[in-house]
Design a protein around this motif. Structure first.
Motif, PDB file in Angstrom:
ATOM      1  N   SER A  25     -10.929   6.808   2.632  1.00 38.30           N
ATOM      2  CA  SER A  25     -10.046   6.700   1.479  1.00 38.30           C
ATOM      3  C   SER A  25     -10.466   5.548   0.567  1.00 38.30           C
ATOM      4  O   SER A  25     -10.491   5.680  -0.656  1.00 38.30           O
ATOM      5  CB  SER A  25      -8.603   6.503   1.955  1.00 38.30           C
ATOM      6  OG  SER A  25      -7.737   6.329   0.879  1.00 38.30           O
ATOM      7  N   ARG A  27      -5.417   1.542   4.844  1.00 37.45           N
ATOM      8  CA  ARG A  27      -6.060   2.798   4.463  1.00 37.45           C
ATOM      9  C   ARG A  27      -7.257   3.014   5.363  1.00 37.45           C
ATOM     10  O   ARG A  27      -7.812   2.064   5.914  1.00 37.45           O
ATOM     11  CB  ARG A  27      -6.556   2.748   3.013  1.00 37.45           C
ATOM     12  CG  ARG A  27      -5.496   2.525   1.980  1.00 37.45           C
ATOM     13  CD  ARG A  27      -4.794   3.810   1.652  1.00 37.45           C
ATOM     14  NE  ARG A  27      -3.789   3.606   0.611  1.00 37.45           N
ATOM     15  CZ  ARG A  27      -3.165   4.588   0.012  1.00 37.45           C
ATOM     16  NH1 ARG A  27      -3.410   5.832   0.322  1.00 37.45           N
ATOM     17  NH2 ARG A  27      -2.255   4.339  -0.902  1.00 37.45           N
ATOM     18  N   LYS A  86      -1.575   7.472   4.483  1.00 40.19           N
ATOM     19  CA  LYS A  86      -2.285   8.726   4.248  1.00 40.19           C
ATOM     20  C   LYS A  86      -1.471   9.613   3.309  1.00 40.19           C
ATOM     21  O   LYS A  86      -0.288   9.854   3.531  1.00 40.19           O
ATOM     22  CB  LYS A  86      -2.516   9.439   5.574  1.00 40.19           C
ATOM     23  CG  LYS A  86      -3.432  10.616   5.463  1.00 40.19           C
ATOM     24  CD  LYS A  86      -3.718  11.190   6.828  1.00 40.19           C
ATOM     25  CE  LYS A  86      -4.678  12.338   6.697  1.00 40.19           C
ATOM     26  NZ  LYS A  86      -4.972  12.922   7.995  1.00 40.19           N
TER      27      LYS A  86
END
Length: 162
Positions: free
Chosen positions: A48, A44, A9
């Motif tokens: 995203s 991810r 992140k």
């Protein structure tokens, strides 16, 4: 309670991650974003991955014919991006506007053409008149194409819808 995973992140996407995402989507399509990161081997979150694909990786290049059509339509219609995009199948209004501002507009300015009026700048005309031998025939043909402005259509009162 859902267990939080170790996501990358806030970290920039690497080339390897981009390649994994592109490879997975070209084979399997973009059907379920919730399962895509794990299946593609990415650390991810689905949001995203979806945003990376839509905003950066999915872009399709505009061909020369599309660029020419955008220039001509902009000369006719101005900044009416939805009307311009309507003449380009598969292109959105936002995509066309972005491409105009980031590529075509700059290309016209470098060629010495005013992107708003679609005319050659006065400075360019004066310098080319002095040194006409240094200008190639293909660039003068390109510049002469935009010397005369194309006026937008004016509709009379009889053609307007009620």
């Amino acid at each position: 309670m859902r267990r939080k995973q170790n996501y990358n992140k806030g970290c920039a996407w690497t080339k390897q991650e981009d390649e994994k995402l592109i490879h997975y989507i070209t084979i399997h399509g973009q059907a379920r974003w919730s399962t895509l990161p794990k299946a593609a081997g990415l650390e991810r979150c689905e949001k995203s991955c979806r945003q990376r694909w839509i905003k950066y990786l999915k872009r399709e290049n505009f061909c020369v014919d599309e660029e020419d059509l955008i220039i001509k339509l902009h000369a006719l219609l101005g900044d009416r991006w939805s009307l311009i995009a309507g003449r380009l199948p598969g292109r959105t209004e936002k995509e066309v506007k972005k491409y105009w501002n980031s590529h075509i507009k700059r290309k016209l300015i470098r060629a010495g053409i005013d992107p708003n009026k679609h005319r050659i700048h006065q400075k360019i005309i004066q310098t080319t008149a002095k040194s006409s031998s240094s200008v190639s025939s293909s660039s003068t043909d390109f510049n002469l194409h935009f010397q005369t402005p194309i006026r937008p259509r004016v509709y009379s009162a009889t053609h307007q819808t009620k």
